[in-house]
Design a protein around this motif. Structure first.
Motif, PDB file in Angstrom:
ATOM      1  N   UNK A 296       0.986  -0.810  -0.291  1.00 54.23           N
ATOM      2  CA  UNK A 296       0.193  -0.378   0.174  1.00 54.23           C
ATOM      3  C   UNK A 296       0.576   1.093   0.226  1.00 54.23           C
ATOM      4  N   UNK A 297       2.254   1.149   1.203  1.00 58.81           N
ATOM      5  CA  UNK A 297       3.022   2.169   0.953  1.00 58.81           C
ATOM      6  C   UNK A 297       3.370   2.698  -0.186  1.00 58.81           C
ATOM      7  N   UNK A 298       3.824   1.293  -1.251  1.00 62.47           N
ATOM      8  CA  UNK A 298       4.832   1.463  -2.239  1.00 62.47           C
ATOM      9  C   UNK A 298       3.932   2.103  -3.641  1.00 62.47           C
ATOM     10  N   UNK A 299       2.330   1.328  -3.402  1.00 62.16           N
ATOM     11  CA  UNK A 299       1.541   1.727  -4.373  1.00 62.16           C
ATOM     12  C   UNK A 299       0.872   3.853  -4.154  1.00 62.16           C
ATOM     13  N   UNK A 300       1.083   3.876  -2.305  1.00 62.19           N
ATOM     14  CA  UNK A 300       0.387   5.578  -2.704  1.00 62.19           C
ATOM     15  C   UNK A 300       1.898   6.366  -2.892  1.00 62.19           C
ATOM     16  N   UNK A 301       2.577   5.757  -2.967  1.00 54.78           N
ATOM     17  CA  UNK A 301       4.902   6.421  -3.479  1.00 54.78           C
ATOM     18  C   UNK A 301       4.466   6.356  -4.998  1.00 54.78           C
ATOM     19  N   UNK A 302       3.846   5.632  -5.469  1.00 58.63           N
ATOM     20  CA  UNK A 302       3.690   5.470  -6.749  1.00 58.63           C
ATOM     21  C   UNK A 302       2.836   6.273  -7.556  1.00 58.63           C
ATOM     22  N   UNK A 303       1.850   6.533  -6.336  1.00 58.28           N
ATOM     23  CA  UNK A 303       0.226   7.254  -7.445  1.00 58.28           C
ATOM     24  C   UNK A 303       0.997   9.076  -6.698  1.00 58.28           C
ATOM     25  N   UNK A 304       1.747   8.976  -5.841  1.00 60.07           N
ATOM     26  CA  UNK A 304       1.762  10.314  -5.522  1.00 60.07           C
ATOM     27  C   UNK A 304       2.762  10.997  -6.802  1.00 60.07           C
ATOM     28  N   UNK A 305       3.585  10.226  -7.381  1.00 60.78           N
ATOM     29  CA  UNK A 305       4.261  10.314  -8.056  1.00 60.78           C
ATOM     30  C   UNK A 305       4.323  10.246  -9.808  1.00 60.78           C
ATOM     31  N   UNK A 306       2.853   9.321 -10.033  1.00 64.94           N
ATOM     32  CA  UNK A 306       2.428   9.753 -10.813  1.00 64.94           C
ATOM     33  C   UNK A 306       0.992  10.665 -11.040  1.00 64.94           C
TER      34      UNK A 306
END
Length: 414
Positions: A296-306
């Motif tokens: 979830x943390x990775x997904x949030x970070x990835x989503x924030x970058x996107x």
């Protein structure tokens, strides 16, 4: 013919036997019955069986002065006292008493034979289980990692049962399970039937149980003979629920242990095994939660970058759209500035051309050229009309209106 009284004949037989028989013989037999008198004498009924039928039987006596040493030696080596149902190798002399009849006077018992005989029977039972194809059936069942509904076959008063409950109910992690006791006799002649009865009772509520625990505390080695019984082991092997054994032995494995799904040394070890499974399950669940949190943390970070990248793209696209719009507006402004003048000029030219066209088609202009228009009865005269003499005509020429009457109509050739 020589005659004997009964006592004389018995004495004759006694004397003859004593002269013909050796001082003692080694004999294999099963203890059919066994009683110890107050004075320390041991009285036995020895039997030989074939397919559970008595093939031979004889009384035997171990006098008190010999029984104490024989019994102690047997207990020390075999780890169990002499008892009914035990197969023994005994050294005895044949006795014939004129009043009490024949019997054996036991002088020694070899404990090593009894241990070996137990192993022989155990091997035969193991081979029978293998030949029947059932030895690994229970082991093939899937044991739940966290059994919540556990059936326990044990003696209610056994110390091993108490140890098991204490270990389960007082574990440091607060784990709980639904425990149901099915009381059974765990040693002696009634043990096999009692344990099988417990299995039958559990089978009746199979859908309410996750696993079965078969436990008993420690004891003499031969006290575990019931757990090498074929009928009991066959029931355990074919039972539809996984069975965990903790029979309280430290050395040899019983056949019940061999056919069970899981076997452990003691009831306490069984409880620890169940708790360890719960610990592993909790650890794996926590691990899954950690993985989910990490993902979830990775997904949030990835989503924030996107989102940041998308924001930049949107800003760039917006600037491009604004620039294109400004350019289009500028062009449109220029068009709007020029268009009214061009429209007026074009419309003026069209109006001028139209005025000339209308002027050219003005009837007065046609009349000026020498043409005229004739009407009959108020309607313009055309090719369809059939004028006749006497009709009144109105003729229009440039600046004049002439009234006339037809005197003659002639048809001209075309």
């Amino acid at each position: 013919m020589e005659q004997y009284s009964l006592s004389e004949f018995n004495l004759f037989v006694k004397k003859t036997l004593s002269q013909q028989l050796a001082p003692s013989y080694w004999i294999v037999a099963e203890i059919g019955e066994m009683n110890i008198a107050q004075k320390g004498h041991c009285y036995m009924d020895l039997v030989e069986k074939e397919n559970n039928f008595i093939k031979a039987k004889m009384r035997a006596t171990v006098w008190s002065y010999a029984f104490a040493s024989i019994h102690n030696q047997f207990l020390h080596i075999a780890g169990t006292p002499l008892k009914k149902g035990m197969q023994i190798l005994l050294n005895a002399s044949f006795e014939f008493h004129e009043v009490y009849g024949v019997s054996l006077n036991i002088k020694d018992i070899d404990p090593n034979f009894t241990l070996g005989e137990r192993e022989r029977k155990k091997r035969e039972t193991l081979l029978q289980l293998e030949q029947d194809g059932i030895i690994d059936l229970n082991r093939s069942l899937v044991l739940p990692q966290v059994p919540q509904r556990i059936a326990i076959i044990s003696s209610e008063t056994a110390a091993g049962y108490g140890d098991f409950l204490s270990q389960i109910n007082n574990n440091a992690y607060g784990y709980r399970a639904e425990l149901r006791l099915f009381h059974a006799v765990m040693q002696g002649d009634q043990a096999v039937a009692s344990i099988i009865d417990g299995l039958h009772r559990i089978y009746e509520i199979e859908d309410q149980i996750d696993a079965v625990v078969l436990i008993r505390g420690g004891g003499a080695q031969t006290d575990l003979d019931c757990f090498d019984d074929y009928d009991l082991c066959a029931h355990i092997a074919q039972f539809p629920l996984p069975i965990i054994t903790g029979i309280g032995h430290e050395r040899d494995q019983t056949l019940a242990d061999r056919v069970a799904n899981v076997n452990l040394k003691t009831p306490t070890a069984v409880a620890e095994f169940i708790i360890s499974g719960m610990m592993e399950f909790e650890s794996s669940v926590n691990g899954f939660f950690d993985q989910i949190a990490g993902l979830a943390s990775q997904q949030i970070k990835s989503s924030q970058e996107r989102l940041i990248q998308t924001s930049h793209i949107i800003d760039l696209k917006a600037q491009q759209v604004i620039q294109r719009a400004e350019h289009q507006l500028d062009m449109l402004s220029q068009v709007l500035y020029r268009s009214p003048l061009e429209i007026i000029r074009n419309q003026t030219q069209q109006l001028t051309a139209l005025d000339k066209l209308l002027h050219a088609h003005d009837p007065q202009e046609v009349l000026k050229k020498g043409y005229s228009i004739t009407k009959i009865n108020g309607q313009v005269l055309n090719a369809k009309d059939q004028p006749k003499a006497g009709d009144h005509l109105e003729t229009y020429s440039y600046g004049k209106k002439i009234r006339s009457t037809i005197t003659e109509v002639n048809t001209l050739e075309q």
